[in-house]
Design a protein around this motif. Structure first.
Motif, PDB file in Angstrom:
ATOM      1  N   LEU A   1       0.825  -1.203   0.000  1.00 14.30           N
ATOM      2  CA  LEU A   1       0.000   0.000   0.000  1.00 14.30           C
ATOM      3  C   LEU A   1       0.862   1.257   0.000  1.00 14.30           C
ATOM      4  N   ILE A   2       1.874   1.306   0.862  1.00 12.16           N
ATOM      5  CA  ILE A   2       2.740   2.478   0.934  1.00 12.16           C
ATOM      6  C   ILE A   2       3.475   2.672  -0.395  1.00 12.16           C
ATOM      7  N   ASN A   3       3.977   1.586  -0.983  1.00 15.60           N
ATOM      8  CA  ASN A   3       4.646   1.704  -2.283  1.00 15.60           C
ATOM      9  C   ASN A   3       3.701   2.234  -3.347  1.00 15.60           C
ATOM     10  N   ASP A   4       2.437   1.805  -3.328  1.00 15.15           N
ATOM     11  CA  ASP A   4       1.460   2.299  -4.292  1.00 15.15           C
ATOM     12  C   ASP A   4       1.193   3.790  -4.074  1.00 15.15           C
ATOM     13  N   LEU A   5       1.084   4.201  -2.815  1.00 14.29           N
ATOM     14  CA  LEU A   5       0.869   5.619  -2.520  1.00 14.29           C
ATOM     15  C   LEU A   5       2.048   6.467  -2.978  1.00 14.29           C
ATOM     16  N   VAL A   6       3.253   5.963  -2.784  1.00 12.30           N
ATOM     17  CA  VAL A   6       4.440   6.690  -3.233  1.00 12.30           C
ATOM     18  C   VAL A   6       4.453   6.783  -4.759  1.00 12.30           C
ATOM     19  N   ARG A   7       4.122   5.693  -5.459  1.00 13.52           N
ATOM     20  CA  ARG A   7       4.051   5.730  -6.930  1.00 13.52           C
ATOM     21  C   ARG A   7       3.039   6.777  -7.384  1.00 13.52           C
ATOM     22  N   GLN A   8       1.870   6.809  -6.736  1.00 10.25           N
ATOM     23  CA  GLN A   8       0.849   7.786  -7.101  1.00 10.25           C
ATOM     24  C   GLN A   8       1.339   9.210  -6.868  1.00 10.25           C
ATOM     25  N   ALA A   9       2.019   9.437  -5.749  1.00 11.60           N
ATOM     26  CA  ALA A   9       2.546  10.774  -5.442  1.00 11.60           C
ATOM     27  C   ALA A   9       3.608  11.187  -6.461  1.00 11.60           C
ATOM     28  N   ARG A  10       4.454  10.231  -6.852  1.00 11.23           N
ATOM     29  CA  ARG A  10       5.479  10.536  -7.842  1.00 11.23           C
ATOM     30  C   ARG A  10       4.846  10.877  -9.190  1.00 11.23           C
ATOM     31  N   LYS A  11       3.823  10.147  -9.579  1.00 10.64           N
ATOM     32  CA  LYS A  11       3.128  10.428 -10.837  1.00 10.64           C
ATOM     33  C   LYS A  11       2.465  11.807 -10.777  1.00 10.64           C
ATOM     34  N   GLN A  12       1.825  12.098  -9.650  1.00 10.13           N
ATOM     35  CA  GLN A  12       1.177  13.400  -9.482  1.00 10.13           C
ATOM     36  C   GLN A  12       2.214  14.518  -9.551  1.00 10.13           C
ATOM     37  N   GLN A  13       3.376  14.324  -8.927  1.00  7.16           N
ATOM     38  CA  GLN A  13       4.417  15.348  -8.969  1.00  7.16           C
ATOM     39  C   GLN A  13       4.923  15.552 -10.386  1.00  7.16           C
TER      40      GLN A  13
END
Length: 78
Positions: free
Chosen positions: A31-43
């Motif tokens: 879950l944390i890795n998925d959230l980080v991927r989403q944040a990186r994509k958003q950035q």
């Protein structure tokens, strides 16, 4: 893979547990890795938009400042 030890507030930990319990994710790490991927994509998307705004401002395409354009965009999403 790098291992980290992190602490969460109780509400955040409860939410993480709910996601795993609902079988949306198999572990908190996933879950944390998925959230980080989403944040990186958003950035990356934000960086792209900023670049486009800078390019438009520099080209004379608009006489409005970057801050004015962002304010207009934010107000249209309310």
């Amino acid at each position: 893979m790098a291992r980290q030890s992190i602490s969460f507030t109780k509400p955040n930990d409860d939410w993480l547990k709910e996601q795993v319990d609902s079988q949306e994710y198999t572990s908190k790490s996933e879950l944390i890795n998925d959230l980080v991927r989403q944040a990186r994509k958003q950035q990356a998307e934000i960086d792209w938009i900023r670049t486009k705004l800078d390019d438009a401002e520099q080209s004379g395409f608009t006489s409005e400042s970057k801050q004015e354009i962002l304010a207009q965009a934010k107000s249209s999403f309310k």
